[in-house]
Motif scaffolding. Structure first.
Motif, PDB file in Angstrom:
ATOM      1  N   GLY A  87      37.018 -39.947 -29.932  1.00  0.00           N
ATOM      2  CA  GLY A  87      36.858 -39.644 -28.550  1.00  0.00           C
ATOM      3  C   GLY A  87      36.267 -38.553 -28.103  1.00  0.00           C
ATOM      4  O   GLY A  87      36.377 -37.739 -27.125  1.00  0.00           O
ATOM      5  N   ILE A  88      35.273 -37.872 -28.895  1.00  0.00           N
ATOM      6  CA  ILE A  88      34.873 -36.389 -28.649  1.00  0.00           C
ATOM      7  C   ILE A  88      33.207 -36.668 -28.505  1.00  0.00           C
ATOM      8  O   ILE A  88      32.498 -35.718 -28.802  1.00  0.00           O
ATOM      9  N   TYR A  89      32.729 -37.796 -28.029  1.00  0.00           N
ATOM     10  CA  TYR A  89      31.345 -37.774 -27.780  1.00  0.00           C
ATOM     11  C   TYR A  89      31.015 -37.835 -26.369  1.00  0.00           C
ATOM     12  O   TYR A  89      31.946 -37.858 -25.550  1.00  0.00           O
ATOM     13  N   ASP A  90      29.623 -37.531 -26.354  1.00  0.00           N
ATOM     14  CA  ASP A  90      29.136 -37.567 -24.775  1.00  0.00           C
ATOM     15  C   ASP A  90      27.788 -38.186 -24.880  1.00  0.00           C
ATOM     16  O   ASP A  90      27.339 -38.729 -25.685  1.00  0.00           O
ATOM     17  N   PRO A  91      27.280 -38.147 -23.570  1.00  0.00           N
ATOM     18  CA  PRO A  91      26.030 -39.156 -23.583  1.00  0.00           C
ATOM     19  C   PRO A  91      24.670 -38.693 -24.455  1.00  0.00           C
ATOM     20  O   PRO A  91      23.598 -39.382 -24.503  1.00  0.00           O
ATOM     21  N   PHE A 514      41.325 -42.665 -27.279  1.00  0.00           N
ATOM     22  CA  PHE A 514      40.718 -43.622 -26.613  1.00  0.00           C
ATOM     23  C   PHE A 514      41.106 -43.398 -24.889  1.00  0.00           C
ATOM     24  O   PHE A 514      42.311 -43.817 -24.550  1.00  0.00           O
ATOM     25  N   ASP A 515      40.169 -43.278 -23.972  1.00  0.00           N
ATOM     26  CA  ASP A 515      40.361 -43.220 -22.444  1.00  0.00           C
ATOM     27  C   ASP A 515      40.120 -44.459 -21.902  1.00  0.00           C
ATOM     28  O   ASP A 515      39.095 -44.727 -21.513  1.00  0.00           O
ATOM     29  N   PRO A 516      41.114 -45.211 -21.317  1.00  0.00           N
ATOM     30  CA  PRO A 516      40.665 -46.600 -20.765  1.00  0.00           C
ATOM     31  C   PRO A 516      39.989 -46.348 -19.574  1.00  0.00           C
ATOM     32  O   PRO A 516      39.320 -47.254 -19.112  1.00  0.00           O
ATOM     33  N   ASP A 517      40.119 -45.151 -18.833  1.00  0.00           N
ATOM     34  CA  ASP A 517      39.271 -44.982 -17.515  1.00  0.00           C
ATOM     35  C   ASP A 517      37.835 -44.525 -18.005  1.00  0.00           C
ATOM     36  O   ASP A 517      37.040 -44.462 -17.027  1.00  0.00           O
ATOM     37  N   LYS A 518      37.365 -44.685 -19.169  1.00  0.00           N
ATOM     38  CA  LYS A 518      36.119 -43.835 -19.430  1.00  0.00           C
ATOM     39  C   LYS A 518      35.548 -44.789 -20.740  1.00  0.00           C
ATOM     40  O   LYS A 518      34.208 -44.800 -20.516  1.00  0.00           O
ATOM     41  N   HIS A 519      36.245 -44.933 -21.646  1.00  0.00           N
ATOM     42  CA  HIS A 519      35.773 -45.398 -22.931  1.00  0.00           C
ATOM     43  C   HIS A 519      35.512 -46.785 -23.159  1.00  0.00           C
ATOM     44  O   HIS A 519      34.804 -47.301 -24.189  1.00  0.00           O
ATOM     45  N   TYR A 520      35.760 -47.622 -22.114  1.00  0.00           N
ATOM     46  CA  TYR A 520      35.370 -49.029 -22.193  1.00  0.00           C
ATOM     47  C   TYR A 520      33.943 -49.235 -22.020  1.00  0.00           C
ATOM     48  O   TYR A 520      33.492 -50.322 -22.555  1.00  0.00           O
ATOM     49  N   LEU A 521      33.190 -48.206 -21.306  1.00  0.00           N
ATOM     50  CA  LEU A 521      31.822 -48.248 -21.418  1.00  0.00           C
ATOM     51  C   LEU A 521      31.153 -47.125 -22.212  1.00  0.00           C
ATOM     52  O   LEU A 521      31.749 -46.020 -21.762  1.00  0.00           O
ATOM     53  N   TRP A 522      30.364 -47.328 -22.638  1.00  0.00           N
ATOM     54  CA  TRP A 522      29.372 -46.299 -23.305  1.00  0.00           C
ATOM     55  C   TRP A 522      28.711 -45.586 -22.273  1.00  0.00           C
ATOM     56  O   TRP A 522      28.262 -46.059 -21.385  1.00  0.00           O
ATOM     57  N   PRO A 523      28.558 -44.183 -22.375  1.00  0.00           N
ATOM     58  CA  PRO A 523      27.572 -43.574 -21.212  1.00  0.00           C
ATOM     59  C   PRO A 523      26.089 -43.751 -21.439  1.00  0.00           C
ATOM     60  O   PRO A 523      25.676 -44.128 -22.597  1.00  0.00           O
ATOM     61  N   ILE A 524      25.511 -43.862 -20.461  1.00  0.00           N
ATOM     62  CA  ILE A 524      23.902 -44.128 -20.440  1.00  0.00           C
ATOM     63  C   ILE A 524      23.504 -42.862 -20.860  1.00  0.00           C
ATOM     64  O   ILE A 524      23.811 -41.812 -20.642  1.00  0.00           O
ATOM     65  N   PRO A 539      31.347 -44.605 -15.148  1.00  0.00           N
ATOM     66  CA  PRO A 539      32.468 -44.022 -14.614  1.00  0.00           C
ATOM     67  C   PRO A 539      32.932 -42.789 -15.497  1.00  0.00           C
ATOM     68  O   PRO A 539      33.179 -43.046 -16.511  1.00  0.00           O
ATOM     69  N   ASN A 540      33.243 -41.626 -14.955  1.00  0.00           N
ATOM     70  CA  ASN A 540      33.861 -40.639 -15.537  1.00  0.00           C
ATOM     71  C   ASN A 540      33.072 -40.101 -16.698  1.00  0.00           C
ATOM     72  O   ASN A 540      33.727 -39.172 -17.617  1.00  0.00           O
ATOM     73  N   TRP A 541      31.927 -40.165 -16.994  1.00  0.00           N
ATOM     74  CA  TRP A 541      30.860 -39.465 -17.816  1.00  0.00           C
ATOM     75  C   TRP A 541      30.237 -38.485 -16.974  1.00  0.00           C
ATOM     76  O   TRP A 541      29.360 -37.843 -17.674  1.00  0.00           O
TER      77      TRP A 541
END
Length: 541
Positions: A87-91, A514-524, A539-541
């Protein structure tokens, strides 16, 4: 298809053009789409081969398991698996950017085929229709992968101009899904059944492949009635002749490629096109250099006992001191555990010693040792190990993207969600799979109505996990079932080789988040949004 794929090595220039740019306009059109290129069916086929080769790669096929609770990427950050699992990734993560660019590059290849193949002179219309249908299938597949990871995505129905590519916006997920389903329905009439393929065409997209993808799309959308209808027709041989292969272990062997179970596979050819992930997955004594991907204790624990009970269920007979005895035979076909009987191509076998201090050989090549280059979990992988490998465990073995077992499990899941599970459906699906696996105890094979819909749901979900262990599907199931926050938070574990005071001795190998408010979708991807300000962020990225 294997013969066709030998020629992929002659088109690297096309591939370079396709992946060299950041935007959706990934290739200069005047390089290979002018009238001088589309002059023969053979040239068009070479282009279509490129689209096939862009569907998936072996690294993502295997390392997607480490995104789930089935495996751990303990060396490096292969396909972003370590970063995403923690859970330490970003766009800006390379996997995020690569998934986006690679799939849009594949979509571009398909669009160029669809828009230009009609220019081939004197071609058989049926041949052109079939090739167009194959390209439409692949384009649908690429969009499906993208929308599964990212949600709303740019829907690219034609090859965009540079201006269009730099200003395109995201299309709602539901609209993308309908496009995918429409594309598959449009492609099906021009595709052959598997029974109509000549040997040289094995591996090409068929009606069965298109319907299997359609079923998977519907499954991921929880459109249960449609899933049940499609899979029921599939099981009735409406779309070709398919059946479970007789041996679970043999299903993944080179000599059994193109079996009755294989619906569509990534195609590989010894020498010309190979993959080598087992160099970092197999036991060291079997020729691996180190271990970068290891099954977890959580995966091992999911394999039921031969009497059908979970290991923590009363009356299971599970013995923690002899943990691999009387277990689902698919465990042995998938995971290498301590004292494993490792078989080689010449018929010989040897014992794999993994528990520290157990190997009579002082070199102890496979024994777990914290911080070493060996397994981080106390397990190695067997499924897809190629007995006919070449140097460095390189393999030309095909990797199955869709197999008939999935049709059966999709059918079972859909019928249960519709509250229509009964002994007939059970016997067609779960019993058939367990019988093929090697179960003989009636308690494991018989339908148990007393479990109810909720209990049967857990049985079916676990059956998917053990049937497809180390095949890259678990992460998608976790996400669609919305259980990631339950199974991907906390420690992933390894074998009971640790101190007893910590998690009863089961190794803590990786802390997952795993943050359910964030990680169910990968960031663009960040780079894409810098190029195109019309691309909104999840959301939340």
């Amino acid at each position: 298809m294997k013969n066709i794929l030998k020629h992929i090595k002659f088109i690297p220039a096309v591939l370079l053009l396709l992946v060299s740019c950041e935007s959706l306009d990934l290739a200069p059109e005047d390089r290979f789409t002018d009238s001088n290129y589309w002059t023969s069916v053979n040239k068009a086929q070479t282009f279509l081969n490129t689209a096939y080769s862009q569907m998936q790669n072996s690294s993502r096929f295997f390392y997607n398991e480490a995104l789930s609770d089935n495996a751990y990427n303990g060396r490096g950050d292969n396909e972003g698996a370590a970063s995403i699992a923690a859970g330490i990734y970003d766009p800006s993560l390379g996997r995020i950017k690569g998934e986006w660019n690679d799939r849009y590059s594949g979509i571009k290849t398909c669009n160029l085929i669809i828009e230009n193949i009609g220019r081939v002179p004197d071609a058989d219309p049926a041949v052109i229709a079939r090739m167009t249908a194959e390209a439409r299938f692949i384009r649908a597949f690429q969009h499906f992968q993208l929308t599964t990871w990212f949600g709303d995505i740019p829907l690219v129905k034609k090859d965009p101009s540079l201006e269009e590519a730099s200003t395109i916006s995201r299309t709602p997920h539901a609209e993308v899904v309908e496009f995918i389903l429409d594309e598959l329905d449009a492609a099906i009439p021009a595709l052959p059944k598997n029974t109509q393929l000549v040997p040289a065409e094995r591996g090409r997209i068929t009606v069965g492949a298109a319907v299997a993808l359609k079923a998977r799309v519907l499954l991921y959308e929880s459109r249960w009635a449609e899933v049940a209808q499609v899979t029921e027709q599939f099981m009735a041989n409406t779309y070709g002749q398919y059946a479970l292969f007789g041996s679970y272990e043999g299903l993944f062997a080179t000599q059994n490629e193109y079996s009755s179970e294989d619906i569509l596979s990534l195609q590989y050819v010894p020498i010309d096109r190979m993959w080598g992930e087992f160099f970092d997955m197999a036991p060291i004594s079997a020729g691996a250099r180190l271990n970068g991907l290891a099954p977890t204790q959580e995966l091992v624990d999911s394999y039921i006992m031969t009497n059908g009970k979970r290991i923590n269920e009363a009356g299971s007979g599970y013995d923690e001191n002899n943990p691999y005895a009387n277990r689902d035979p698919r465990l042995t076909g998938t995971v290498v555990y301590d004292q494993y009987n490792w078989k080689e191509a010449d018929g010989s076998s040897k014992t794999i010693y993994i528990k520290p201090g157990s190997d009579p050989n002082t070199a102890a090549p496979d024994e777990y040792a914290q911080g070493s280059s060996k397994t981080a979990t106390g397990y190695y992988t067997r499924k897809y190990y190629d007995l006919q490998h070449t140097t460095s465990l390189n393999s030309g073995l095909n990797l199955m993207l869709f197999r008939y077992a999935d049709i059966l499990l999709m059918h079972a899941e859909a019928k249960n969600e519709l509250n229509q599970m009964n002994s007939t459906v059970w016997d067609q699906t779960i019993k058939a799979l367990r019988t093929r696996a090697g179960f003989t105890d009636g308690a494991a094979l018989s339908y148990n109505a007393s479990l109810g819909q909720t209990g049967l749901r857990e049985v079916i979900r676990n059956e998917r996990r053990t049937e497809f262990g180390m095949e890259g599907l678990r992460i998608f199931d976790i996400r669609r079932w919305k259980i990631a926050e339950d199974v991907l938070n906390g420690y992933a574990h390894g074998a009971q080789f640790g101190v007893s005071s910590v998690d009863n001795g089961y190794l803590r190998v990786n802390l997952r988040t795993f943050d359910p408010d964030k990680h169910y979708l990968w960031p663009i991807p960040r780079d894409e949004r810098l190029i195109n300000s019309n691309l909104t962020q999840n959301p939340n990225w």
